[in-house]
Design a protein around this motif. Structure first.
Motif, PDB file in Angstrom:
ATOM      1  N   SER A 198       0.830  -1.203   0.000  1.00 44.90           N
ATOM      2  CA  SER A 198       0.000   0.000   0.000  1.00 44.90           C
ATOM      3  C   SER A 198       0.858   1.244   0.000  1.00 44.90           C
ATOM      4  CB  SER A 198      -0.913   0.035   1.224  1.00 44.90           C
ATOM      5  OG  SER A 198      -1.771  -1.043   1.200  1.00 44.90           O
ATOM      6  N   LEU A 199       1.855   1.233   0.893  1.00 48.24           N
ATOM      7  CA  LEU A 199       2.731   2.405   0.979  1.00 48.24           C
ATOM      8  C   LEU A 199       3.446   2.634  -0.353  1.00 48.24           C
ATOM      9  CD1 LEU A 199       4.311   1.896   4.521  1.00 48.24           C
ATOM     10  CD2 LEU A 199       2.655   3.611   3.842  1.00 48.24           C
ATOM     11  N   SER A 200       3.995   1.551  -0.902  1.00 48.42           N
ATOM     12  CA  SER A 200       4.755   1.720  -2.139  1.00 48.42           C
ATOM     13  C   SER A 200       3.845   2.147  -3.281  1.00 48.42           C
ATOM     14  CB  SER A 200       5.443   0.414  -2.526  1.00 48.42           C
ATOM     15  OG  SER A 200       6.148  -0.085  -1.443  1.00 48.42           O
ATOM     16  N   SER A 201       2.705   1.486  -3.386  1.00 46.67           N
ATOM     17  CA  SER A 201       1.871   1.838  -4.533  1.00 46.67           C
ATOM     18  C   SER A 201       1.323   3.242  -4.375  1.00 46.67           C
ATOM     19  CB  SER A 201       0.781   0.805  -4.775  1.00 46.67           C
ATOM     20  OG  SER A 201      -0.243   0.947  -3.850  1.00 46.67           O
ATOM     21  N   ASN A 202       1.174   3.676  -3.132  1.00 47.56           N
ATOM     22  CA  ASN A 202       0.747   5.058  -2.919  1.00 47.56           C
ATOM     23  C   ASN A 202       1.815   6.040  -3.418  1.00 47.56           C
ATOM     24  OD1 ASN A 202      -1.051   7.055  -1.808  1.00 47.56           O
ATOM     25  ND2 ASN A 202       0.526   7.393  -0.271  1.00 47.56           N
ATOM     26  N   THR A 203       3.054   5.772  -3.037  1.00 47.00           N
ATOM     27  CA  THR A 203       4.137   6.636  -3.502  1.00 47.00           C
ATOM     28  C   THR A 203       4.219   6.628  -5.019  1.00 47.00           C
ATOM     29  OG1 THR A 203       5.317   5.861  -1.566  1.00 47.00           O
ATOM     30  CG2 THR A 203       6.555   7.183  -3.131  1.00 47.00           C
ATOM     31  N   ILE A 204       4.120   5.429  -5.579  1.00 47.28           N
ATOM     32  CA  ILE A 204       4.234   5.304  -7.023  1.00 47.28           C
ATOM     33  C   ILE A 204       3.092   6.054  -7.717  1.00 47.28           C
ATOM     34  CG2 ILE A 204       4.054   3.655  -8.925  1.00 47.28           C
ATOM     35  CD1 ILE A 204       5.477   1.689  -6.928  1.00 47.28           C
ATOM     36  N   GLN A 205       1.910   5.874  -7.142  1.00 44.26           N
ATOM     37  CA  GLN A 205       0.756   6.522  -7.739  1.00 44.26           C
ATOM     38  C   GLN A 205       0.904   8.043  -7.697  1.00 44.26           C
ATOM     39  OE1 GLN A 205      -2.480   4.309  -6.441  1.00 44.26           O
ATOM     40  NE2 GLN A 205      -3.831   4.899  -8.101  1.00 44.26           N
ATOM     41  N   GLN A 206       1.435   8.523  -6.571  1.00 42.86           N
ATOM     42  CA  GLN A 206       1.654   9.964  -6.464  1.00 42.86           C
ATOM     43  C   GLN A 206       2.651  10.441  -7.511  1.00 42.86           C
ATOM     44  OE1 GLN A 206       2.758  10.847  -2.454  1.00 42.86           O
ATOM     45  NE2 GLN A 206       0.648  10.884  -1.754  1.00 42.86           N
ATOM     46  N   TYR A 207       3.701   9.637  -7.662  1.00 44.46           N
ATOM     47  CA  TYR A 207       4.722   9.998  -8.638  1.00 44.46           C
ATOM     48  C   TYR A 207       4.138  10.031 -10.049  1.00 44.46           C
ATOM     49  CZ  TYR A 207       8.707   9.432 -11.734  1.00 44.46           C
ATOM     50  OH  TYR A 207       9.605   9.563 -12.754  1.00 44.46           O
ATOM     51  N   LEU A 208       3.391   8.969 -10.351  1.00 44.52           N
ATOM     52  CA  LEU A 208       2.800   8.893 -11.688  1.00 44.52           C
ATOM     53  C   LEU A 208       1.808  10.025 -11.901  1.00 44.52           C
ATOM     54  CD1 LEU A 208       2.248   5.060 -12.022  1.00 44.52           C
ATOM     55  CD2 LEU A 208       3.911   6.458 -13.224  1.00 44.52           C
ATOM     56  N   GLN A 209       1.059  10.315 -10.844  1.00 44.30           N
ATOM     57  CA  GLN A 209       0.075  11.392 -10.913  1.00 44.30           C
ATOM     58  C   GLN A 209       0.776  12.711 -11.255  1.00 44.30           C
ATOM     59  OE1 GLN A 209      -3.219  10.549  -9.113  1.00 44.30           O
ATOM     60  NE2 GLN A 209      -4.022  12.086 -10.509  1.00 44.30           N
ATOM     61  N   GLY A 210       1.892  12.943 -10.553  1.00 47.95           N
ATOM     62  CA  GLY A 210       2.661  14.156 -10.802  1.00 47.95           C
ATOM     63  C   GLY A 210       3.138  14.213 -12.238  1.00 47.95           C
ATOM     64  N   ASN A 211       3.606  13.036 -12.681  1.00 44.35           N
ATOM     65  CA  ASN A 211       4.092  12.944 -14.037  1.00 44.35           C
ATOM     66  C   ASN A 211       2.996  13.214 -15.050  1.00 44.35           C
ATOM     67  OD1 ASN A 211       6.401  12.297 -15.591  1.00 44.35           O
ATOM     68  ND2 ASN A 211       6.880  10.804 -14.012  1.00 44.35           N
ATOM     69  N   LEU A 212       1.847  12.661 -14.763  1.00 42.42           N
ATOM     70  CA  LEU A 212       0.710  12.839 -15.658  1.00 42.42           C
ATOM     71  C   LEU A 212       0.284  14.298 -15.672  1.00 42.42           C
ATOM     72  CD1 LEU A 212      -1.155  11.024 -17.389  1.00 42.42           C
ATOM     73  CD2 LEU A 212      -2.789  11.179 -15.534  1.00 42.42           C
ATOM     74  N   GLN A 213       0.311  14.907 -14.484  1.00 44.56           N
ATOM     75  CA  GLN A 213      -0.047  16.320 -14.412  1.00 44.56           C
ATOM     76  C   GLN A 213       0.894  17.143 -15.269  1.00 44.56           C
ATOM     77  OE1 GLN A 213      -0.172  17.499 -10.336  1.00 44.56           O
ATOM     78  NE2 GLN A 213      -2.278  16.806 -10.091  1.00 44.56           N
ATOM     79  N   ASN A 214       2.142  16.714 -15.290  1.00 43.48           N
ATOM     80  CA  ASN A 214       3.115  17.413 -16.110  1.00 43.48           C
ATOM     81  C   ASN A 214       2.820  17.279 -17.586  1.00 43.48           C
ATOM     82  OD1 ASN A 214       4.993  18.991 -14.974  1.00 43.48           O
ATOM     83  ND2 ASN A 214       6.359  17.323 -14.408  1.00 43.48           N
ATOM     84  N   LEU A 215       2.131  16.226 -17.931  1.00 44.73           N
ATOM     85  CA  LEU A 215       1.808  16.017 -19.333  1.00 44.73           C
ATOM     86  C   LEU A 215       0.456  16.609 -19.694  1.00 44.73           C
ATOM     87  CD1 LEU A 215       3.048  12.365 -19.822  1.00 44.73           C
ATOM     88  CD2 LEU A 215       4.007  14.411 -20.834  1.00 44.73           C
ATOM     89  N   LEU A 216      -0.435  16.676 -18.706  1.00 40.00           N
ATOM     90  CA  LEU A 216      -1.794  17.116 -19.006  1.00 40.00           C
ATOM     91  C   LEU A 216      -2.077  18.521 -18.496  1.00 40.00           C
ATOM     92  CD1 LEU A 216      -3.733  13.850 -18.178  1.00 40.00           C
ATOM     93  CD2 LEU A 216      -2.779  14.590 -20.347  1.00 40.00           C
ATOM     94  N   GLY A 217      -1.463  18.870 -17.377  1.00 42.55           N
ATOM     95  CA  GLY A 217      -1.614  20.223 -16.858  1.00 42.55           C
ATOM     96  C   GLY A 217      -2.937  20.511 -16.185  1.00 42.55           C
ATOM     97  N   ALA A 218      -3.885  19.579 -16.252  1.00 37.63           N
ATOM     98  CA  ALA A 218      -5.188  19.800 -15.634  1.00 37.63           C
ATOM     99  C   ALA A 218      -5.943  18.482 -15.587  1.00 37.63           C
ATOM    100  CB  ALA A 218      -6.003  20.814 -16.425  1.00 37.63           C
ATOM    101  N   ASP A 219      -6.976  18.428 -14.741  1.00 32.36           N
ATOM    102  CA  ASP A 219      -7.819  17.235 -14.746  1.00 32.36           C
ATOM    103  C   ASP A 219      -8.726  17.264 -15.961  1.00 32.36           C
ATOM    104  OD1 ASP A 219      -6.751  16.327 -12.367  1.00 32.36           O
ATOM    105  OD2 ASP A 219      -8.165  17.496 -11.169  1.00 32.36           O
ATOM    106  N   ALA A 220      -9.142  18.479 -16.349  1.00 35.53           N
ATOM    107  CA  ALA A 220      -9.980  18.616 -17.532  1.00 35.53           C
ATOM    108  C   ALA A 220      -9.697  19.964 -18.175  1.00 35.53           C
ATOM    109  CB  ALA A 220     -11.454  18.519 -17.156  1.00 35.53           C
ATOM    110  N   VAL A 221      -9.916  20.044 -19.459  1.00 36.64           N
ATOM    111  CA  VAL A 221      -9.753  21.317 -20.167  1.00 36.64           C
ATOM    112  C   VAL A 221     -10.992  21.573 -21.015  1.00 36.64           C
ATOM    113  CG1 VAL A 221      -8.391  22.603 -21.831  1.00 36.64           C
ATOM    114  CG2 VAL A 221      -7.255  21.015 -20.296  1.00 36.64           C
ATOM    115  N   LEU A 222     -11.584  22.740 -20.810  1.00 41.02           N
ATOM    116  CA  LEU A 222     -12.734  23.123 -21.621  1.00 41.02           C
ATOM    117  C   LEU A 222     -12.243  24.112 -22.669  1.00 41.02           C
ATOM    118  CD1 LEU A 222     -16.153  23.144 -21.325  1.00 41.02           C
ATOM    119  CD2 LEU A 222     -15.574  25.536 -21.038  1.00 41.02           C
ATOM    120  N   THR A 223     -12.478  23.800 -23.930  1.00 43.18           N
ATOM    121  CA  THR A 223     -11.996  24.661 -25.006  1.00 43.18           C
ATOM    122  C   THR A 223     -13.176  25.193 -25.796  1.00 43.18           C
ATOM    123  OG1 THR A 223     -10.208  23.084 -25.197  1.00 43.18           O
ATOM    124  CG2 THR A 223     -10.341  24.761 -26.900  1.00 43.18           C
ATOM    125  N   GLN A 224     -13.173  26.487 -26.053  1.00 40.51           N
ATOM    126  CA  GLN A 224     -14.200  26.997 -26.956  1.00 40.51           C
ATOM    127  C   GLN A 224     -13.760  28.299 -27.604  1.00 40.51           C
ATOM    128  OE1 GLN A 224     -18.154  27.761 -25.694  1.00 40.51           O
ATOM    129  NE2 GLN A 224     -17.642  29.716 -24.716  1.00 40.51           N
TER     130      GLN A 224
END
Ligand SMILES: Nc1ncnc2c1ncn2[C@@H]1O[C@H](COP(=O)(O)OP(=O)(O)O)[C@@H](O)[C@H]1O
Ligand SMILES: [Mg+2]
Lengths: 827, 263
Positions: A40-66
Motif C-alpha cells: 500500500s505504501l509503495s503503490s501510494n508513492t508510485i501513484q503519487q509519482y505517476l500522478q505528478g508525471n501525468l499532471q506534467n503532461l496534461l496540466g489539468a484534470d480537464a480542459v474546456l476549449t471553446q
C-alpha cells in the motif's frame, strides 16, 4: 474480573506461544500485514509519482476549449462544479522581428498558470530549465527555442505582434498542458493575459482554454453541463481522449486490482488457518467449561488472546513495512530522482486497521463456535452448524465491502468477485466431476489411483475447502501473472521504438537528404520517414465542399486547408484496414485512395465516392477504395489520405517528408546547428514530453515486476497454510492406512497421487477461471482484447501441476511422519 | 500350516531426548513426564514370548508398563533395543517385516476416518489392496458385527460400541493372520465392552487369526487362551481357565446376540 481475565489470557497466550497452530497464525498474519502495508505504501508513492508525471503532461484534470469567452454566468457554473479554474487564451499570430516574420501559436496566461504540473523555462538557450510559477509579466514575451532560431533573435530584443512591442525575457521549455492541446507542431510563444486583451484580436480567432481541477464525478458533471449549455465547446479530461488516458486507466486499475487480490489472498489464508483454530479453541473452551467456567469466559479468553497476539504484531509490522517501503523507495529513487521516502503514518494506520478488521472477521467463526459450544461438544465434535456457514458468508460480504472501499473501483472489484464466484462454482463442479467420473471409470481397475480417487471423493467436503483455498490463490496468481504479461506487452507498444523525441513535420526532398546525412554523421537514429504531397480537396462527387455538406466538423475544417497526401505500396504497419481493399503492388489503376475511418464518418463518405484534389495547381480525381484506422505500436506518423505509390509518376509536385529522430542528452546542441543551416525545416522537439513519458514507462515496468514477485510469494504462503490446515487429518489417515499393513512408501505414493489429482483439478479450474475473468475484465478495465494462447496455457498447466504437487508433497511431509504407535498413544 | 511370532530375549528401553515418533502435540505431556525420570527408561529386559496363529492372548498390566510398546515389537513396527523378533512360517524363520501386511490393529480410540461411512471404512483396506469385491465383502463383515443397518452412517453418527464394531470389521476384513487390539474396550461401558470382546474373540477364532489383546478388564482377559501380565519389566504367564472359545462365547451370549457373535 476483566483484569483477571486479562491475566489469564496473557498466561495462556504465553503458554500457547510456541504451539504450531499459534505460530502459524502469527507468522501468516505478520507476513500478510507486512506485505499489504508495504505494498500500500509503495503503490501510494508510485501513484503519487505517476500522478505528478501525468499532471506534467496534461496540466489539468480537464480542459474546456471553446471559441468564445465564457459569460459570467457560464463561468460561475464552471467554478461551481470544479475545485479550481485557470483561464488561458490561444491564437495563431505572426511575430515579427526586424524584417523576419514567423507564424506561431501565441498563448496568454496569467499569474495563476500553470494549474497542475511544472512550467519549465530558462534564462538563456544554454542554461538549464527551471520550474516557473506564473506566466510572463505585462509587456514581455517568452519564446520557444525554435522561434529564437527562426527569427534569429536574442534575449532582451523587442518583438512585435500587431502594433505592440514585447521584450523577449525567457526561453519557453515545457508547458504542462501541451498534450491535451492535441498534436500540434507550431512554434510557441507566451504573453500575459492582459496583453492579449490589449492586442484586440478578432474574438472569433481566439480560442479560450479553461484548465480545471476536478474529481472524477465533477468531471462527469461538467461533461453533462457542457453538452447541455455549451454544445460547441470541447472537454478533454484525464480519463478521456488524450494519448495517455487508457494507459493511465490501466495503471490505476492494475494497482487497484492487486490490492484487492492481496486482500482476497489474505482472507483465504486466514480462513484456512481458522479451521485449525476452531478445533483447538473449542477444545480448550470446553475443557474450561467442564471445569466450571462460564461460556462467556471461554469466549473472552479467546478474544483476548487473539487481541494480545495482534497488538504485539502491530509494532513489528509497522516498523518492518516502513523499512521495506524505505528499501523499495530507495531502489526506485535510483532511477527516479523525484521520489523520496516519507513517513506515511495515516496510510500505515489505515491499512493495518483494515487488515486487523479483515483478520478478525475471518477469525470470527472460531468465536461464534465458542459461543455455541457446550461440554457435550467435547464428546461429539462433529457438528456443522448453519450459522457457521452464515458467518462465513457475512465475512465474505465484509471482505467485498472492504475491497470496494479500499480500491475505489467498485466495478472492477465486483467483476473480480464475480469471477471468483464463478471460479469457485467451476472448481466445485470440476472436483465433483473429476472425482466421480474418475472413480466410476477406474472402478474396474485395482491400484492406488482408483483408491485415491475413491478416498478423495469420500472426503470431498473437507478436501474441497483445501482445493478451493489453493485453487483460488492459484487462480488469482495465474490471472495476475497473465495480466502482468499482457499489460507488459501492451506497454511495450507504447515504447517509442519507432517515434523519436524530435518530430519533423515538413522537410523538402533536399532538406531530408541533409537530415539523413546529418543523422548519419552524428550517429543519431532516424526512426521514421514518410513522404507526402500537399493536396487540397476541392470537390467531392463533383460538388464543392460547401455544397456537399453543411454539417460542421473537425474533418471538414481540416479538409478546407491543404492536407498531406501520403503514398505507399502496402498498408502501413501502424494502420489497419477497416473497409474495402488495399491496392495491389504496382497497380496500374493509380487514381484510388484510402481515407481515414473517422473522416469517412464525419463527412458521410462511402467507398466509391470520388474526391478531386488540387495538387500543385493540377486537378486529380481519386476514387475511395479503402478506409484505414490508426493502430498503435508501430510509430505515430499516420495520414488521413493515402494513395498508391504508382500515382507519384503521374503527379508533378514537390515531395515533402515527415520524420522522427531520437536524440540523446548530449546531441541536443547539434540540433541548433541543423536549424541554422536549414531554417525552413519544420520540426519540433518533444524532449520534455518524451522524457516524462519514458519515465512513466520505466516506472510501470519496475512496478509490474515487483508486484509479480510479491504475489507469487503470497500465493505460496496461502498454499502452505491451507495444506497445514489439513495436516492433522492427513496424519491420521496415513497412520490408519499403515495399520492395515501398508508401508510408508505406499502412503507417500498415495500422497503424490492425491496431490496430482488435486493439482489437476486446480489447474483446470484456475485456467478456466482465468479465461473467464480475462474475457470479463480485460476489455472493460484494461482496454485489452483477451487472446489466450493455447501453448502458454498448456505450459502453465504443466507448471501448476508440478508446482502444486511438489509443494503439496513437500508441505505434507510432516503428515508422513505418522505411525501406528501414534494411534495407540492418541488419547 | 501354522505360523507364529517369536520374541527372543528382547529388551526395550528409551533414551531421554525422546520426542521421537510421537507427534509434537502429544510429546509435550510425555516429555514433561520423562524429564523427571532417569536418563533412560527400560521397559523390559530379556523377555521371551511366542504367539501362535489361531490362538488368543491377553496382556494385562498397569499403565505405563510397556504393553503398547510390546505390541509394537510383536507387530514388527518397532525394533527392540536388543534381542530378536522372528516370524516362523512352516518352520521357516524370517524377520517380522515380512508379516507387515498380515496384521490388523484395533485401537482404544477406534480411529475410523470421519469422512467415510461405516461401510467405506470397512472397505478401506480391501480397496487399498485393489480388491474388486471390496464393497460386498465389507457388507458381509458389517453384517457379521451386526451393523448392516448402519452401513451408510458416518462414525459421528455411531455410538462408541458401534464404532468399535466397525473397527473390528475393518481389522478383520482383509483376513490378517494376527490381530493386535490395544485396550479395545477401554472407552466403552461394561455392556458394550462385553459385546465387543465377544465379537472380537468369535471373529478371530472363526478367521483363524491370532488375537493379541491388551486390556485392563479381567473379564475380557479371562476369555483368552493365554493370559500374561506385564509389570515391573517382567512378563508372567497367569494360568487361564481353559474352556474352548466356542463354548465360552455361547455361554456369555444372550439369545439375540448369539447370532451376531457367532461369526
Ligand atoms: N518412543 C518412545 N520414546 C520415549 N518413551 C517412550 C516411547 N514409547 C513409549 N515410551 C514410554 O514407555 C512407557 C511405556 O509406554 P506404553 O508402552 O505406552 O505403556 P502402556 O501401553 O503399558 O501404558 C511410557 O512411560 C512411555 O512414556
Ligand atoms: Mg498403552
Amino acid at each position: 474480573m476483566l483484569n483477571h481475565h486479562m491475566q489469564l489470557a496473557w498466561y495462556y497466550f504465553t503458554q500457547e506461544y510456541r504451539q504450531p497452530h499459534q505460530r502459524l497464525l502469527r507468522w501468516v498474519q505478520a507476513i500478510l500485514m507486512v506485505f499489504i502495508v508495504t505494498l500500500s505504501l509503495s503503490s501510494n508513492t508510485i501513484q503519487q509519482y505517476l500522478q505528478g508525471n501525468l499532471q506534467n503532461l496534461l496540466g489539468a484534470d480537464a480542459v474546456l476549449t471553446q471559441k468564445n469567452k465564457l459569460t459570467t454566468d457560464q463561468f460561475t457554473s464552471l467554478t461551481n462544479s470544479s475545485d479550481n479554474v485557470v483561464t488561458t487564451m490561444q491564437i495563431s499570430a505572426t511575430l515579427t522581428f526586424d524584417d523576419k516574420w514567423q507564424r506561431s501559436k501565441l498563448k496568454a496566461v496569467g499569474s495563476d498558470y500553470p494549474l497542475q504540473g511544472k512550467l519549465l523555462t530558462s534564462s538563456s538557450l544554454q542554461s538549464p530549465p527551471t520550474v516557473t510559477i506564473g506566466g510572463p509579466t505585462v509587456g514581455s514575451i517568452w519564446l520557444d527555442s525554435r522561434l529564437f532560431a527562426s527569427l534569429t533573435i536574442s534575449m532582451g530584443d523587442a518583438i512585435s505582434i500587431g502594433e505592440q512591442a514585447f521584450i523577449v525575457s525567457r526561453v519557453l521549455v515545457h508547458e504542462p498542458d501541451r498534450l491535451m492541446e492535441g498534436h500540434n507542431v507550431a512554434m510557441r510563444a507566451i504573453i500575459n493575459v492582459d496583453d492579449m486583451e490589449k492586442l484586440a484580436f478578432p474574438t472569433d480567432l481566439i480560442q479560450y482554454r479553461y484548465l480545471i481541477t476536478a474529481s472524477k464525478p465533477q468531471i462527469q458533471q461538467l461533461i453533462v453541463w457542457q453538452q447541455a449549455h455549451l454544445p460547441a465547446a470541447k472537454i478533454h479530461h484525464k480519463n478521456g481522449s488524450h494519448p495517455l488516458a487508457s494507459f493511465w486507466q490501466r495503471t490505476e486499475n492494475f494497482l487497484g486490482l492487486t490490492s484487492i487480490i492481496l486482500f482476497f489472498m489474505a482472507a483465504i489464508a486466514i480462513e484456512q488457518i481458522a479451521q485449525v483454530h476452531l478445533k483447538k479453541e473449542q477444545y480448550f473452551s470446553a475443557i474450561c467449561m467442564s471445569l466450571g467456567a462460564s461460556k462467556v469466559t471461554g469466549l473472552q479468553l479467546s478474544l483476548l488472546k487473539w487481541l494480545i497476539n495482534i497488538m504485539l504484531l502491530i509494532p513489528v509490522v509497522a516498523i518492518l513495512s516502513g523499512f521495506f517501503h524505505w528499501l523499495i523507495i530507495g531502489w526506485l529513487s535510483e532511477s527516479f530522482t523525484e521520489i523520496s521516502w516519507q513517513l506515511e503514518l495515516w496510510l500505515t494506520v489505515k491499512t493495518i486497521a483494515t487488515c486487523t478488521l479483515l483478520f478478525a472477521v475471518f477469525h470470527s467463526p472460531v468465536w461464534l463456535s465458542l459461543w455455541q459450544t457446550s461440554v457435550a461438544k467435547l464428546f461429539n465434535q462433529n457438528q456443522k452448524t448453519i450459522s457457521l456457514a452464515f458467518i462465513k458468508l457475512c465475512a465474505l460480504v465484509v471482505l467485498i465491502l472492504v475491497a470496494v472501499k479500499y480500491s475505489d473501483n467498485g466495478l472492477l472489484t465486483l467483476m473480480l468477485v464475480g469471477s471468483i464466484s464463478i471460479t469457485i462454482t467451476l472448481m466445485i463442479a470440476i472436483s465433483w466431476a473429476v472425482l466421480s467420473l474418475g472413480e466410476k471409470a477406474t472402478q474396474q481397475f485395482s491400484g492406488l489411483i482408483p483408491f485415491s480417487l475413491f478416498m478423495m471423493k469420500q472426503r470431498l467436503l473437507s478436501k474441497s475447502t483445501q482445493i478451493l483455498g489453493i485453487g483460488l490463490s492459484t487462480f488469482l496468481l495465474l490471472f495476475t501473472l497473465m495480466l502482468l504479461n499482457d499489460l507488459g506487452n501492451t506497454m511495450v507498444s507504447y515504447q517509442r521504438t519507432h517515434d523519436g523525441n524530435v518530430m519533423v513535420s515538413q522537410a523538402s526532398q533536399s532538406q531530408m537528404t541533409a537530415i539523413e546525412q546529418w543523422a548519419q554523421e552524428h550517429d543519431i537514429s532516424l526512426r521514421q520517414t514518410k513522404p507526402y504531397f500537399y493536396a487540397k480537396v476541392v470537390k467531392i462527387n463533383n460538388q464543392t465542399l460547401s455544397e456537399f455538406t453543411q454539417k460542421p466538423s473537425d474533418s471538414l475544417a481540416t479538409l478546407s486547408n491543404a492536407i498531406r497526401l501520403h503514398w505507399s505500396e502496402t498498408l502501413p504497419k501502424n494502420n489497419s484496414l477497416v473497409q474495402g481493399f488495399w491496392w495491389q503492388k504496382e497497380t496500374k489503376n493509380w487514381q484510388q485512395i484510402s481515407l481515414e475511418e473517422e473522416v469517412m464518418t464525419d463527412l458521410g463518405l462511402s467507398l466509391g465516392d470520388k474526391l478531386t484534389f488540387i495538387i500543385h495547381q493540377q486537378s486529380h480525381t481519386f476514387t475511395i477504395t479503402a478506409s484505414h484506422a490508426y493502430k498503435p505500436g508501430a510509430g505515430s506518423i499516420t495520414f488521413w489520405v493515402q494513395m498508391p505509390q504508382t500515382a507519384v509518376q503521374h503527379i508533378n509536385a514537390p515531395h515533402y517528408n515527415m520524420a522522427s529522430l531520437e536524440l540523446n542528452e548530449g546531441q541536443w546542441p547539434l540540433l541548433s546547428q541543423l536549424w541554422e543551416d536549414y531554417p525552413t525545416i519544420r520540426m519540433v522537439s518533444l524532449q520534455e514530453l518524451t522524457k516524462q513519458f519514458d519515465n512513466i514507462l520505466t516506472m510501470i515496468t519496475k512496478v509490474i515486476s515487483g508486484f509479480a514477485v510479491m504475489i507469487i510469494l503470497l500465493a505460496i504462503i496461502v498454499i502452505l497454510s491451507s495444506i497445514n490446515a489439513l495436516e492433522d487429518k492427513e496424519k491420521k489417515k496415513n497412520s490408519v492406512i499403515m495399520s492395515f499393513g501398508f508401508l510408508k512408501s505406499t502412503c507417500l505414493q498415495l500422497n503424490v497421487i492425491e496431490w496430482l489429482i488435486t493439482a489437476l483439478i486446480i489447474a483446470i479450474g484456475a485456467i478456466a477461471g482465468t479465461y473467464l475473468t480475462g474475457t470479463l475484465i480485460y476489455q472493460s478495465q484494461f482496454s485489452l482484447s483477451y487472446q489466450p494462447d493455447l501453448f502458454i496455457l498448456i505450459i502453465t498447466l504443466a507448471i501448476i501441476l508440478t508446482t502444486v504437487t511438489l509443494l503439496g508433497v513437500y508441505a505434507s511431509r510432516h503428515s508422513l511422519k505418522s505411525s501406528v504407535k501414534q494411534l495407540m498413544a492418541d488419547v | 500350516m501354522t505360523c507364529s511370532i517369536e520374541l527372543k530375549n528382547v529388551s526395550q528401553s528409551f533414551g531421554n531426548n525422546s520426542s521421537g515418533s510421537l507427534g509434537h502435540k502429544k510429546s509435550t505431556s510425555a516429555n514433561m513426564a520423562n524429564k523427571n525420570k532417569a536418563a533412560t527408561i527400560t521397559l523390559f529386559k530379556n523377555l521371551d514370548l511366542t504367539i501362535n496363529q489361531g490362538q488368543s492372548y491377553a496382556i494385562t498390566g498397569p499403565s505405563g508398563a510397556g504393553k503398547s510398546s510390546l505390541l509394537m515389537l510383536l507387530s514388527g513396527l518397532e525394533k527392540p533395543t536388543s534381542g530378536q523378533g522372528n516370524f516362523i512360517n512352516d518352520n521357516q524363520l524370517s524377520t517380522l517385516d515380512t508379516l507387515r501386511s498380515d496384521i490388523g490393529f484395533i485401537f482404544q480410540q477406534f480411529h475410523l476416518l470421519p469422512e467415510l461411512t461405516a461401510l467405506h471404512n470397512v472397505a478401506l483396506p480391501l480397496k487399498l489392496r485393489g480388491d474388486k469385491h471390496a464393497i460386498s465383502k465389507a457388507k458381509h463383515w458389517l453384517e457379521k458385527v451386526g451393523l448392516s443397518d448402519r452401513a451408510g452412517h458416518k462414525p459421528s453418527q455411531l455410538s462408541g460400541g458401534e464404532q468399535q464394531r466397525v473397527a473390528i470389521a475393518r481389522a478383520l476384513v482383509f483376513s490378517p493372520k494376527f490381530i493386535f487390539a490395544d485396550e479395545p474396550t477401554g472407552n466403552l461401558d461394561q455392556h458394550n465392552a462385553k459385546e465387543i470382546s465377544d465379537i472380537l474373540f468369535a471373529c478371530c477364532q472363526e478367521n483363524n487369526a491370532g488375537l493379541i489383546i491388551v486390556t485392563h478388564s479381567n473379564a475380557m482377559a479371562r476369555k483368552a487362551q493365554h493370559i500374561y501380565s506385564l509389570a515391573g519389566g517382567e512378563l508372567t504367564k497367569t494360568p487361564s481357565i481353559h474352556v474352548t472359545e466356542k463354548q465360552k462365547v455361547t455361554k456369555y451370549l444372550s439369545t439375540e446376540e448369539q447370532q451376531v457373535a457367532s461369526c
